[in-house]
Design a protein around this motif. Sequence first.
Motif, PDB file in Angstrom:
ATOM      1  N   ASN A 145       9.571  -5.513  -2.583  1.00  0.00           N
ATOM      2  CA  ASN A 145       8.533  -6.466  -2.209  1.00  0.00           C
ATOM      3  C   ASN A 145       7.271  -6.190  -3.016  1.00  0.00           C
ATOM      4  OD1 ASN A 145       9.659  -8.129   0.034  1.00  0.00           O
ATOM      5  ND2 ASN A 145      10.069  -6.084   0.809  1.00  0.00           N
ATOM      6  N   CYS A 150      -0.185  -2.538  -1.660  1.00  0.00           N
ATOM      7  CA  CYS A 150       0.704  -1.395  -1.489  1.00  0.00           C
ATOM      8  C   CYS A 150       0.969  -0.602  -2.770  1.00  0.00           C
ATOM      9  CB  CYS A 150       2.045  -1.887  -0.946  1.00  0.00           C
ATOM     10  SG  CYS A 150       3.182  -0.523  -0.644  1.00  0.00           S
ATOM     11  N   THR A 153       5.221   0.802  -3.157  1.00  0.00           N
ATOM     12  CA  THR A 153       6.256   0.130  -3.946  1.00  0.00           C
ATOM     13  C   THR A 153       6.137   0.529  -5.424  1.00  0.00           C
ATOM     14  OG1 THR A 153       7.240  -2.001  -4.406  1.00  0.00           O
ATOM     15  CG2 THR A 153       4.848  -1.940  -4.247  1.00  0.00           C
ATOM     16  N   GLU A 224      10.248  -4.330   8.352  1.00  0.00           N
ATOM     17  CA  GLU A 224       9.473  -5.508   7.979  1.00  0.00           C
ATOM     18  C   GLU A 224       9.995  -6.708   8.759  1.00  0.00           C
ATOM     19  OE1 GLU A 224       6.937  -3.308   5.547  1.00  0.00           O
ATOM     20  OE2 GLU A 224       6.808  -5.261   6.553  1.00  0.00           O
ATOM     21  N   ARG A 262       2.477 -11.204   2.077  1.00  0.00           N
ATOM     22  CA  ARG A 262       3.363 -10.762   3.156  1.00  0.00           C
ATOM     23  C   ARG A 262       4.272 -11.933   3.501  1.00  0.00           C
ATOM     24  NH1 ARG A 262       4.391  -5.888   4.559  1.00  0.00           N
ATOM     25  NH2 ARG A 262       4.419  -6.277   6.799  1.00  0.00           N
TER      26      ARG A 262
HETATM   27  S1  SF4 Z   1       4.080  -2.676   2.316  1.00  0.00           S
HETATM   28 FE1  SF4 Z   1       6.198  -2.146   2.647  1.00  0.00          FE
HETATM   29  S2  SF4 Z   1       7.312  -4.014   2.188  1.00  0.00           S
HETATM   30 FE2  SF4 Z   1       5.305  -4.225   1.267  1.00  0.00          FE
HETATM   31  S3  SF4 Z   1       5.554  -3.500  -0.821  1.00  0.00           S
HETATM   32 FE3  SF4 Z   1       4.838  -1.758   0.417  1.00  0.00          FE
HETATM   33  S4  SF4 Z   1       6.691  -0.672   1.021  1.00  0.00           S
HETATM   34 FE4  SF4 Z   1       7.282  -2.742   0.355  1.00  0.00          FE
END
Ligand code: SF4
Length: 432
Positions: A145, A150, A153, A224, A262
Amino acid sequence: MRVHLRMLGCRLNQSEIDTMARQFQQLGHEIVDDPARAEWFVVNTCAVTQEATRKSRQLIRELNRANPAARTTVTGCYAQISPDEIAVLPGVEGVVDNIAKEQLVEQVTGEAPPPFDTEPIERRAIPGALGRTRAFVKVQDGCNNVCTFCITTVARGDGRSRAINDVLDEIGYLHGIGYQEVVLTGVHLGSYGHDFGDKNALQMLVRRILDETDVPRLRLSSLEPWDLSDDFFMLWDNPRLCRHLHLPLQSGCDATLKRMIRRTSQAEFRQLVRAARDAIPHLSITTDVIVGFPGETDDEFTISETFIREMNFAGLHVFRYSKRPGTAAARMSGHVDDATKKERSTRLLTLSQEMERGFAQRFVGQTLPVLWEQVTGATEAGFINVGYTDNYVRVRGVHPRPLTNAITSAQIETFDEATGQLVALPMIDAVS
Ligand code: SF4
């Protein structure tokens, strides 16, 4: 060799450090609690916020001051995104990224660790495991994702899953050395098996764990919201699956969710929560929320706060947005000042306490299964045992015996406003 292991951050980091501890021991090395006795340090770092990277550096320096003769190997998300910053820190012998982390023990010892089904080691021998009644089991790593805030990732790479049989072996092993509860964990747990081309693999994994192992309790870590189909909740037909879902919302405002990229909305999240609550009685739903995301106006925050109150969670993890270089959000305009972040965070933490207490108080007068985790004191009547229900409410109960690591029924008598704990009478017809 005497090895001292430390971690910062998430359950995944905890699970990885526990696995390394077992591997070192299976190769005949000693895990020591005292840094002064160690010959080698291993640090599993975190980079989720700027504060996490500062604490990672601080820990590495502290260990070196405690024992300058010991060598240090550093791994984890901070090591992945800023290896050069770490390589210059005192005592650092090696920096191992998140992809090579699984070979870290071999890199340090020169020997490959044996698989799980060798001679079980004494759980007592794993520092930090003592007193811990639940084991974190990593089943997945990485994420595909692109949530704009974030760094995980970025630090953990693409989604990849462990083979089901490997996970079953580990859980059988952990139950064999005394764990009563296992928590499945990953960076993006809900995408388990997607790299095998199977969108329902997590469901299958959970069902096989419940069918093919005897671990009394199985808990799922963060999921998620967009990964869960309605039939996912049929898994809770089995009472060994803990009635607790942690569903990160991040914001209750659709406009903010869009800028975060999201894959959910107020409407979708509301429907999912309704389906879960309809399917699982006494379900605890907790969540993560970021305050002060770039562009979050007072109005957007109020919309988010109102939606959170409507969802009536059993608890919130509230994070103040932290600018992470390398993320899309860091390049956005409209960054929110610290005072505003603080004020918004305080408002949500107050709301969280209110909702948490409301959730716990529902169970006064009921009987719930509790996994007792530790003894915190004693009275004339007996030991003060503390533990958690399967739907993650903290419980205190006095009993003539210490009940650490036992699962028993507990008659919930009152709610203690001062501690936020349920007060119960442990009933030793022992669930297990
Ligand atoms: S918040 Fe979670 S779902 Fe979104 S990119 Fe980061 S690790 Fe992935």
